[in-house]
Design a protein around this motif. Structure first.
Motif, PDB file in Angstrom:
ATOM      1  N   UNK A  77       0.712  -1.232  -0.056  1.00  0.00           N
ATOM      2  CA  UNK A  77       0.154  -0.185  -0.011  1.00  0.00           C
ATOM      3  C   UNK A  77       0.555   1.611   0.118  1.00  0.00           C
ATOM      4  N   UNK A  78       0.534   2.374  -0.837  1.00  0.00           N
ATOM      5  CA  UNK A  78       1.124   4.203  -0.435  1.00  0.00           C
ATOM      6  C   UNK A  78       0.328   4.356  -0.349  1.00  0.00           C
ATOM      7  N   UNK A  79       0.766   5.223   0.683  1.00  0.00           N
ATOM      8  CA  UNK A  79      -0.394   6.497   0.912  1.00  0.00           C
ATOM      9  C   UNK A  79       0.335   8.029  -0.090  1.00  0.00           C
ATOM     10  N   UNK A  80      -0.679   8.381  -0.150  1.00  0.00           N
ATOM     11  CA  UNK A  80      -0.082  10.393  -0.525  1.00  0.00           C
ATOM     12  C   UNK A  80      -0.897  11.160   0.254  1.00  0.00           C
ATOM     13  N   UNK A  81      -0.602  11.841   0.487  1.00  0.00           N
ATOM     14  CA  UNK A  81      -0.578  13.284   0.947  1.00  0.00           C
ATOM     15  C   UNK A  81      -0.394  14.748   0.791  1.00  0.00           C
ATOM     16  N   UNK A  82      -1.075  15.607   0.062  1.00  0.00           N
ATOM     17  CA  UNK A  82      -0.215  16.821  -0.620  1.00  0.00           C
ATOM     18  C   UNK A  82      -0.806  18.178   0.372  1.00  0.00           C
ATOM     19  N   UNK A  83      -0.336  18.830   0.502  1.00  0.00           N
ATOM     20  CA  UNK A  83      -0.195  19.921   0.882  1.00  0.00           C
ATOM     21  C   UNK A  83       0.681  21.407  -0.290  1.00  0.00           C
ATOM     22  N   UNK A  84       0.337  22.603   0.201  1.00  0.00           N
ATOM     23  CA  UNK A  84       0.668  23.722  -0.490  1.00  0.00           C
ATOM     24  C   UNK A  84       0.082  24.562  -1.340  1.00  0.00           C
ATOM     25  N   UNK A 103       3.263  14.407   0.212  1.00  0.00           N
ATOM     26  CA  UNK A 103       4.332  12.958   1.447  1.00  0.00           C
ATOM     27  C   UNK A 103       3.556  11.928   0.593  1.00  0.00           C
ATOM     28  N   UNK A 104       4.567  11.258   0.632  1.00  0.00           N
ATOM     29  CA  UNK A 104       4.915   8.994  -0.384  1.00  0.00           C
ATOM     30  C   UNK A 104       5.156   8.612   0.896  1.00  0.00           C
ATOM     31  N   UNK A 105       4.524   7.786   1.489  1.00  0.00           N
ATOM     32  CA  UNK A 105       4.765   6.624   2.183  1.00  0.00           C
ATOM     33  C   UNK A 105       4.406   5.276   2.012  1.00  0.00           C
ATOM     34  N   UNK A 137       9.099   1.544  -2.661  1.00  0.00           N
ATOM     35  CA  UNK A 137      10.246   0.837  -3.935  1.00  0.00           C
ATOM     36  C   UNK A 137       8.889   0.373  -4.488  1.00  0.00           C
ATOM     37  N   UNK A 138       8.313   0.448  -4.377  1.00  0.00           N
ATOM     38  CA  UNK A 138       6.758  -0.804  -5.586  1.00  0.00           C
ATOM     39  C   UNK A 138       6.703  -0.073  -6.760  1.00  0.00           C
ATOM     40  N   UNK A 139       6.861   2.020  -6.554  1.00  0.00           N
ATOM     41  CA  UNK A 139       6.742   2.898  -7.249  1.00  0.00           C
ATOM     42  C   UNK A 139       7.342   2.879  -8.804  1.00  0.00           C
ATOM     43  N   UNK A 186      13.245  10.239  -2.752  1.00  0.00           N
ATOM     44  CA  UNK A 186      11.620   9.475  -3.507  1.00  0.00           C
ATOM     45  C   UNK A 186      10.382   9.526  -2.792  1.00  0.00           C
ATOM     46  N   UNK A 187      10.393  10.394  -1.130  1.00  0.00           N
ATOM     47  CA  UNK A 187       9.423  10.524  -0.414  1.00  0.00           C
ATOM     48  C   UNK A 187       8.980  11.696  -0.517  1.00  0.00           C
ATOM     49  N   UNK A 188       9.383  12.673  -1.984  1.00  0.00           N
ATOM     50  CA  UNK A 188       8.405  14.032  -1.664  1.00  0.00           C
ATOM     51  C   UNK A 188       8.489  13.915  -3.329  1.00  0.00           C
ATOM     52  N   UNK A 189       6.916  13.964  -3.452  1.00  0.00           N
ATOM     53  CA  UNK A 189       6.378  15.276  -4.806  1.00  0.00           C
ATOM     54  C   UNK A 189       6.163  16.226  -5.255  1.00  0.00           C
ATOM     55  N   UNK A 190       6.326  16.749  -5.578  1.00  0.00           N
ATOM     56  CA  UNK A 190       6.980  18.563  -5.989  1.00  0.00           C
ATOM     57  C   UNK A 190       5.369  18.770  -7.023  1.00  0.00           C
TER      58      UNK A 190
END
Length: 124
Positions: free
Chosen positions: A1-8, A23-25, A29-31, A75-79
């Protein structure tokens, strides 16, 4: 499972800039593909930008040259850096991820994991 939380997200005048973070958690490794899509009121979801594990990026024509997608080194944060914002960029922006390798930004709305979204409002 992958959790994604946007901000900004937020409100800005036309021509302004915003940076969205995701924020990616979880099983990061599977992404193999990550991206951003948006949805404006009364409209369908629209892919905005894609970044693959191999670093290749891809953008919708409507944002090319104004938006930049990137990731932190771990790779833990996408911008999504958004410059030259226009009123037509107003939408809820979602971060998305998938375990498969995709080619185009237009596939991002179909990704298997997505966040809850963050509102971006651009006034004229």
């Amino acid at each position: 499972q992958v959790q994604l939380v946007e901000s900004g997200g937020g409100s800005v005048q036309s021509g302004g800039s915003l940076r969205l973070d995701c924020a990616v958690s979880g099983d990061t490794y599977s992404i193999y593909s990550m991206g951003w899509f948006r949805q404006a009121p009364g409209k369908e979801r629209e892919g905005v930008a894609l970044i693959r594990r191999d670093g290749i990026t891809n953008y919708a024509d409507s944002v090319k040259g104004r938006f930049t997608i990137s990731q932190s080194n771990n790779k833990n944060t996408l911008y999504l850096q958004m410059n030259g914002l226009k009123p037509e960029d107003t939408a809820i922006y979602y971060c998305a991820a998938d375990r498969r390798l995709y080619v185009g930004y237009y596939s991002v709305p179909l990704f298997e994991y997505m966040g809850r979204g963050t509102q971006v409002t651009v006034s004229s």
